[in-house]
Design an enzyme around this catalytic site. Structure first.
Site, short mmCIF file in Angstrom:
data_model
loop_
_atom_site.label_atom_id
_atom_site.label_comp_id
_atom_site.label_asym_id
_atom_site.label_seq_id
_atom_site.Cartn_x
_atom_site.Cartn_y
_atom_site.Cartn_z
CB SER A 140 46.37 -10.40 -12.69
OG SER A 140 47.44 -9.50 -12.75
CG ASP A 309 43.99 -5.71 -18.80
OD1 ASP A 309 44.91 -4.90 -18.54
OD2 ASP A 309 43.96 -6.88 -18.37
CG HIS A 342 44.92 -5.75 -14.91
ND1 HIS A 342 44.97 -6.86 -15.73
CD2 HIS A 342 45.51 -6.11 -13.75
CE1 HIS A 342 45.59 -7.85 -15.10
NE2 HIS A 342 45.92 -7.43 -13.89
#
Length: 373
Positions: A140, A309, A342
């Site tokens: 991320s 995601d 995610h």
């Protein structure tokens, strides 16, 4: 580790006399070639793995990934976790004393960028005598930092591992971040960022910000499987309450996550980090051309994404891969069919863990195995 030399930031401001909190795992070898830097995402910290003797429940945020015999094997690698500047877990941030005023920085703490964090991390590596990392890795926002390392310090890492990340945020992502920030900024207890002096915390704003963010970390399928339309008190009654309280399990879950977050996270830190996410765009100074932005890189790459995601979708990872291939870089790409959205980069998935383990095995076999005793 304390730094007295001012750090010039991309905004033009500078940060003097700051501290970085960090943890290390494993043993640094004689020529310091087995070091791995782990970059953290929004609400994580330097505490990557393991637990403390006096806090056994405080498990590192990537403990399933890092440790003896794990994909990032600390019997082989010397792993470093650094808490970013502006965070609320020990490194200098808005809640710390501003030497110019003797009061908490609060709203006066300068805005930061991913590149600022990478610059600070490089200074810490200098102090540790590490000229080149075996790998820089992150998921991320951490993946953005790893990518920035490969661009800014191409000679200082041999491998770059970018997981569930993106070369820049979409308009939708920026919009989600701004809604979350507005929840904090409009909380009466925020006091323009100087709530420390008032002895209050903008809990309602933080709670809503976390609820908004948390929705984006989960996939629709994962949320449906866990919660569906289940009522919270279904055992007592199958009827609706007909008020604005909690009817559904998903409402209860989100409010619990929001309440928990507001107890330990700093509101100014949330604002700073989400804005750094928004600003990240290495292609911007190259007319939007990501291939040109990555032309300076020298590292080998592992890029991984997850099918569900929707916040940092596989399409965004493929943009990175395509730009690297255009630059004739060596890149491994894994697109993993996982249901968790995610947050999959933090969870236990055998295929995902297998990809990372195999990649680190290759790093080891390429140049480090022969150095082991």
């Amino acid at each position: 580790m304390q730094f007295a030399e001012p750090l010039l930031l991309q905004s033009g401001a500078q940060l003097a006399d700051y501290t970085l909190m960090y943890e290390t795992y494993g043993t640094l070898n004689a020529d310091k070639s087995n070091a791995v830097l782990i970059c953290h995402a929004l609400n994580a910290s330097h505490h990557v793995a393991g637990s403390y003797a006096d806090a056994p429940k405080n498990l590192g945020w990537w403990d399933n990934m890092v440790g003896p015999g794990k994909p990032v094997d600390t019997d082989r690698f010397f792993v470093i976790g650094v808490n970013n500047l502006g965070s609320c877990f020990g490194s200098t941030g808005p809640m710390h004393t501003n030497p110019a005023t003797g009061k908490p920085y609060g709203a006066a703490f300068p805005l930061l960028t991913v590149e600022d964090w990478v610059g600070a991390q490089a200074r810490l590596a200098d102090r540790l005598g590490i000229d080149c990392f075996a790998a820089v890795m992150g998921g991320s926002l951490g993946g953005m930092q790893a990518l920035s390392w490969a661009i800014r310090f191409p000679e200082r890492l041999r491998h770059c591992i970018v997981i569930a990340s993106t070369p820049k945020l979409s308009a939708q992502n920026i919009a989600f971040n701004d809604v979350a920030r507005q929840a904090i900024l409009t909380d009466p207890d925020y006091h323009g960022g100087d709530f420390y002096e008032h002895g209050v915390v903008p809990k309602n704003g933080l709670k809503v910000a976390r609820m908004v963010g948390h929705i984006t970390y989960l996939s629709n399928d994962d949320m449906a499987e866990k919660f569906g339309r289940k009522l919270r008190n279904a055992a007592e009654t199958n009827d609706y309450k007909f008020d604005f309280g909690i009817d559904f399990e998903i409402e209860s879950y989100l409010r619990y996550q929001g309440d928990k977050f507001s107890e330990y996270f700093d509101a100014n830190t949330y604002l700073l980090i989400t804005k750094a996410l928004d600003y990240f765009d290495p292609a911007r100074e190259h007319g939007g051309d990501l291939t040109k932005a990555l032309a300076t890189t020298r590292a080998q790459f592992l890029v991984a994404s997850f099918s569900t995601d929707w916040r940092f979708s596989p399409e965004r990872s493929r943009e990175i891969v395509e730009a690297l291939i255009s630059n004739r870089r060596q890149v491994t790409y894994a697109e993993i069919d996982a249901p968790h959205g995610h947050d999959a980069f933090l969870l236990e998935d055998a295929r995902y863990m297998g990809v990372v383990r195999a990649y680190y095995d290759r790093i080891w076999e390429q140049g480090l195995a022969k150095e082991a005793p």
